[in-house]
Design a protein around this motif. Structure first.
Motif, PDB file in Angstrom:
ATOM      1  N   ASP A  60       0.845  -1.197   0.000  1.00 19.62           N
ATOM      2  CA  ASP A  60       0.000   0.000   0.000  1.00 19.62           C
ATOM      3  C   ASP A  60       0.881   1.249   0.000  1.00 19.62           C
ATOM      4  OD1 ASP A  60      -1.965  -1.906   0.568  1.00 19.62           O
ATOM      5  OD2 ASP A  60      -2.057  -1.399   2.712  1.00 19.62           O
ATOM      6  N   TYR A  61       0.299   2.345  -0.440  1.00 21.25           N
ATOM      7  CA  TYR A  61       0.921   3.641  -0.164  1.00 21.25           C
ATOM      8  C   TYR A  61      -0.186   4.617   0.215  1.00 21.25           C
ATOM      9  CZ  TYR A  61      -0.329   5.287  -4.913  1.00 21.25           C
ATOM     10  OH  TYR A  61      -1.002   5.655  -6.058  1.00 21.25           O
ATOM     11  N   GLY A  62       0.194   5.758   0.803  1.00 22.92           N
ATOM     12  CA  GLY A  62      -0.791   6.737   1.254  1.00 22.92           C
ATOM     13  C   GLY A  62      -0.808   7.955   0.353  1.00 22.92           C
ATOM     14  N   VAL A  63      -1.879   8.732   0.466  1.00 21.58           N
ATOM     15  CA  VAL A  63      -1.993   9.992  -0.285  1.00 21.58           C
ATOM     16  C   VAL A  63      -2.537  11.057   0.665  1.00 21.58           C
ATOM     17  CG1 VAL A  63      -3.017  11.150  -2.286  1.00 21.58           C
ATOM     18  CG2 VAL A  63      -2.524   8.705  -2.414  1.00 21.58           C
ATOM     19  N   ILE A  64      -1.841  12.182   0.778  1.00 15.08           N
ATOM     20  CA  ILE A  64      -2.323  13.324   1.571  1.00 15.08           C
ATOM     21  C   ILE A  64      -2.559  14.490   0.619  1.00 15.08           C
ATOM     22  CG2 ILE A  64       0.103  13.823   2.273  1.00 15.08           C
ATOM     23  CD1 ILE A  64      -1.124  15.251   4.776  1.00 15.08           C
ATOM     24  N   ASN A  65      -3.821  14.909   0.480  1.00 13.28           N
ATOM     25  CA  ASN A  65      -4.176  15.982  -0.482  1.00 13.28           C
ATOM     26  C   ASN A  65      -3.462  15.806  -1.822  1.00 13.28           C
ATOM     27  OD1 ASN A  65      -5.805  17.070   1.450  1.00 13.28           O
ATOM     28  ND2 ASN A  65      -4.781  19.045   1.585  1.00 13.28           N
ATOM     29  N   ASP A  66      -3.568  14.615  -2.410  1.00 14.21           N
ATOM     30  CA  ASP A  66      -2.993  14.295  -3.730  1.00 14.21           C
ATOM     31  C   ASP A  66      -1.478  14.110  -3.751  1.00 14.21           C
ATOM     32  OD1 ASP A  66      -5.582  14.394  -4.796  1.00 14.21           O
ATOM     33  OD2 ASP A  66      -5.422  16.549  -5.163  1.00 14.21           O
ATOM     34  N   GLN A  67      -0.818  14.195  -2.591  1.00 17.26           N
ATOM     35  CA  GLN A  67       0.641  13.938  -2.535  1.00 17.26           C
ATOM     36  C   GLN A  67       0.875  12.519  -2.020  1.00 17.26           C
ATOM     37  OE1 GLN A  67       2.953  15.883  -3.623  1.00 17.26           O
ATOM     38  NE2 GLN A  67       1.988  17.884  -3.735  1.00 17.26           N
ATOM     39  N   PRO A  68       1.497  11.634  -2.830  1.00 17.76           N
ATOM     40  CA  PRO A  68       1.754  10.271  -2.350  1.00 17.76           C
ATOM     41  C   PRO A  68       2.817  10.240  -1.247  1.00 17.76           C
ATOM     42  CG  PRO A  68       1.940  10.403  -4.747  1.00 17.76           C
ATOM     43  CD  PRO A  68       1.901  11.807  -4.234  1.00 17.76           C
ATOM     44  N   PHE A  69       2.640   9.338  -0.291  1.00 16.48           N
ATOM     45  CA  PHE A  69       3.691   9.065   0.695  1.00 16.48           C
ATOM     46  C   PHE A  69       3.708   7.561   0.950  1.00 16.48           C
ATOM     47  CE2 PHE A  69      -0.139   9.631   3.219  1.00 16.48           C
ATOM     48  CZ  PHE A  69      -0.023   8.682   4.231  1.00 16.48           C
ATOM     49  N   PHE A  70       4.816   7.080   1.484  1.00 10.70           N
ATOM     50  CA  PHE A  70       4.982   5.629   1.620  1.00 10.70           C
ATOM     51  C   PHE A  70       5.134   5.190   3.072  1.00 10.70           C
ATOM     52  CE2 PHE A  70       5.948   7.040  -2.543  1.00 10.70           C
ATOM     53  CZ  PHE A  70       5.225   6.146  -3.316  1.00 10.70           C
ATOM     54  N   CYS A  71       5.665   6.060   3.932  1.00  5.53           N
ATOM     55  CA  CYS A  71       5.826   5.731   5.362  1.00  5.53           C
ATOM     56  C   CYS A  71       4.792   6.464   6.200  1.00  5.53           C
ATOM     57  CB  CYS A  71       7.230   6.072   5.833  1.00  5.53           C
ATOM     58  SG  CYS A  71       8.478   5.002   5.109  1.00  5.53           S
ATOM     59  N   THR A  72       5.019   7.761   6.401  1.00  2.95           N
ATOM     60  CA  THR A  72       4.138   8.516   7.300  1.00  2.95           C
ATOM     61  C   THR A  72       3.867   9.917   6.752  1.00  2.95           C
ATOM     62  OG1 THR A  72       5.984   9.458   8.544  1.00  2.95           O
ATOM     63  CG2 THR A  72       5.093   7.378   9.354  1.00  2.95           C
ATOM     64  N   CYS A  73       2.749  10.471   7.187  1.00  4.75           N
ATOM     65  CA  CYS A  73       2.518  11.903   6.989  1.00  4.75           C
ATOM     66  C   CYS A  73       1.924  12.410   8.292  1.00  4.75           C
ATOM     67  CB  CYS A  73       1.589  12.175   5.807  1.00  4.75           C
ATOM     68  SG  CYS A  73      -0.131  11.754   6.120  1.00  4.75           S
ATOM     69  N   GLY A  74       1.951  13.710   8.486  1.00  3.57           N
ATOM     70  CA  GLY A  74       1.391  14.202   9.730  1.00  3.57           C
ATOM     71  C   GLY A  74       1.428  15.708   9.835  1.00  3.57           C
TER      72      GLY A  74
ATOM     73  N   GLU B 283      -8.151  22.132   5.598  1.00  7.05           N
ATOM     74  CA  GLU B 283      -8.852  20.869   5.309  1.00  7.05           C
ATOM     75  C   GLU B 283      -7.883  19.889   4.638  1.00  7.05           C
ATOM     76  OE1 GLU B 283     -12.007  20.614   6.398  1.00  7.05           O
ATOM     77  OE2 GLU B 283     -11.840  22.697   7.071  1.00  7.05           O
ATOM     78  N   ILE B 284      -7.771  18.705   5.220  1.00  5.28           N
ATOM     79  CA  ILE B 284      -6.792  17.732   4.725  1.00  5.28           C
ATOM     80  C   ILE B 284      -7.430  16.354   4.598  1.00  5.28           C
ATOM     81  CG2 ILE B 284      -4.643  16.515   5.344  1.00  5.28           C
ATOM     82  CD1 ILE B 284      -3.776  19.250   6.581  1.00  5.28           C
ATOM     83  N   ASP B 285      -7.218  15.735   3.444  1.00  3.95           N
ATOM     84  CA  ASP B 285      -7.695  14.365   3.222  1.00  3.95           C
ATOM     85  C   ASP B 285      -6.505  13.420   3.137  1.00  3.95           C
ATOM     86  OD1 ASP B 285     -10.699  14.397   2.793  1.00  3.95           O
ATOM     87  OD2 ASP B 285     -10.071  16.022   1.452  1.00  3.95           O
ATOM     88  N   VAL B 286      -6.617  12.307   3.829  1.00  3.94           N
ATOM     89  CA  VAL B 286      -5.567  11.271   3.763  1.00  3.94           C
ATOM     90  C   VAL B 286      -6.251   9.943   3.460  1.00  3.94           C
ATOM     91  CG1 VAL B 286      -3.560  10.257   4.915  1.00  3.94           C
ATOM     92  CG2 VAL B 286      -4.359  12.512   5.625  1.00  3.94           C
ATOM     93  N   ARG B 287      -5.689   9.198   2.519  1.00  6.00           N
ATOM     94  CA  ARG B 287      -6.284   7.901   2.174  1.00  6.00           C
ATOM     95  C   ARG B 287      -5.193   6.897   1.806  1.00  6.00           C
ATOM     96  NH1 ARG B 287      -6.420  10.490  -2.936  1.00  6.00           N
ATOM     97  NH2 ARG B 287      -5.723   9.037  -4.571  1.00  6.00           N
TER      98      ARG B 287
END
Length: 321
Positions: free
Chosen positions: A125-139, A279-283
């Motif tokens: 899996d990988y994550g996305v925060i407001n259309d920016q991909p990340f692979f470990c963590t965001c915060g 406003e922030i979306d993470v998925r």
């Protein structure tokens, strides 16, 4: 008729990370089996070049594209390979090396090449925060600050890092976050909010010790404000993989969340700081990244023990001094 050789592109960012990469070309010729693989080595020449090379590797259906550098280079290459059949390889040369450590890849260049030579892959899996991909963590909140400090910590040593960050953290003002997930809306007064796909920031600091990169879920960590005595315990728990038991920590899992905060401000993804709005979306994007894995999967427990010993000494120092 013999099988066609597989193709590997090594992307070297000469200025990223902390390790010298000059030995790499000769190590590649020694350790990568030339009967199985055709290799090319490309050095990046400007910011964003690694992403361009990796995109081209995916378009050309290269078998493996290897990021040789720090977390920034790894992120750049990984996001360009997402949803392609080209596998990400990593030769970790940074100070944190969060993704490489989560995947149990060796920190030693020669051993990392041996793993690439085996060529075993899996999907993550990988994550996305407001259309920016990340692979470990965001915060956000103190987390953006912590991860930035972590990115710089390699040169100063872990003990100093923990001491400085926790002391500075005590002046940090908590914020109010409204987090909406599948179960509804929840309000938190928090020091930091972290969303983890992988278990750690890097340097074996486990913000989400139980996070899996194959469960289709984010691990969301809310850290409530603490005082100087409690700060030492938080620091200890971060390295001991026991953060979940800390009474200043709340955790839950979700496929996606929406975060509302009072002010725009700093966020980070994989340690890369940036500014985002209120406003922030993470998925999570399930199994969107193909990557080389370590089939031996052994972790260096002795080293972890040594790190814990140093952390204990540091915590004593903070409490006494």
């Amino acid at each position: 008729m013999h099988n066609q050789k597989k193709t590997i592109t090594f992307i070297i960012n000469p200025i990223s990370g902390t390790k010298s990469k000059e030995a790499l070309p000769s190590l590649v010729s020694q350790h990568i089996d030339s009967n199985l693989y055709d290799c090319e080595i490309i050095k990046t020449q400007y910011a964003g070049h690694a992403a361009e090379i990796a995109r081209q590797c995916a378009a050309d259906h290269k078998d493996i594209c290897v990021a040789v550098g720090g977390d920034g280079t790894v992120n750049e290459v990984a996001r360009s390979l997402a949803h392609s059949d080209t596998a990400l390889g990593i030769i970790p040369c940074g100070s944190g090396n969060g993704l490489a450590r989560h995947l149990c890849l060796p920190m030693d260049m020669k051993q990392a090449l041996d793993i690439i030579n085996i060529g075993k892959t899996d999907h993550f899996d990988y994550g996305v925060i407001n259309d920016q991909p990340f692979f470990c963590t965001c915060g956000m909140g103190f987390d953006a600050y912590v991860s930035l400090k972590f990115a710089e910590s390699g040169k100063r040593g872990l003990a100093t890092y923990v001491e400085n960050v926790l002391k500075e953290g005590l002046t940090y003002k908590p914020d109010t976050y409204i987090i909406t997930d599948e179960t509804g809306e929840h309000q938190y007064k928090a020091f930091l909010v972290a969303c983890a796909n992988a278990s750690q920031y890097g340097n074996n600091a486990y913000i989400a010790p139980e996070a899996s990169m194959q469960d289709g879920l984010l691990d969301v960590i809310i850290m409530e404000p603490f005082n100087i005595i409690e700060a030492a315990k938080v620091g200890f728990d971060l390295f001991a993989k026991t953060l979940k038991n800390n009474n200043h920590i709340q955790t839950f899992q979700a496929c996606s969340i929406h975060i509302s905060r009072n002010e725009p401000g700093a966020v980070h993804f994989d340690g890369d700081p940036t500014k985002m709005g209120k406003e922030i979306d993470v998925r999570i994007e399930p199994l969107g990244l193909k990557a080389i894995i370590n089939p031996h999967h052994t972790q260096d427990e002795a080293k972890a023990g040594k790190v814990m010993n140093n952390i204990s000494k540091t915590i004593d120092k903070i409490l006494v001094g």
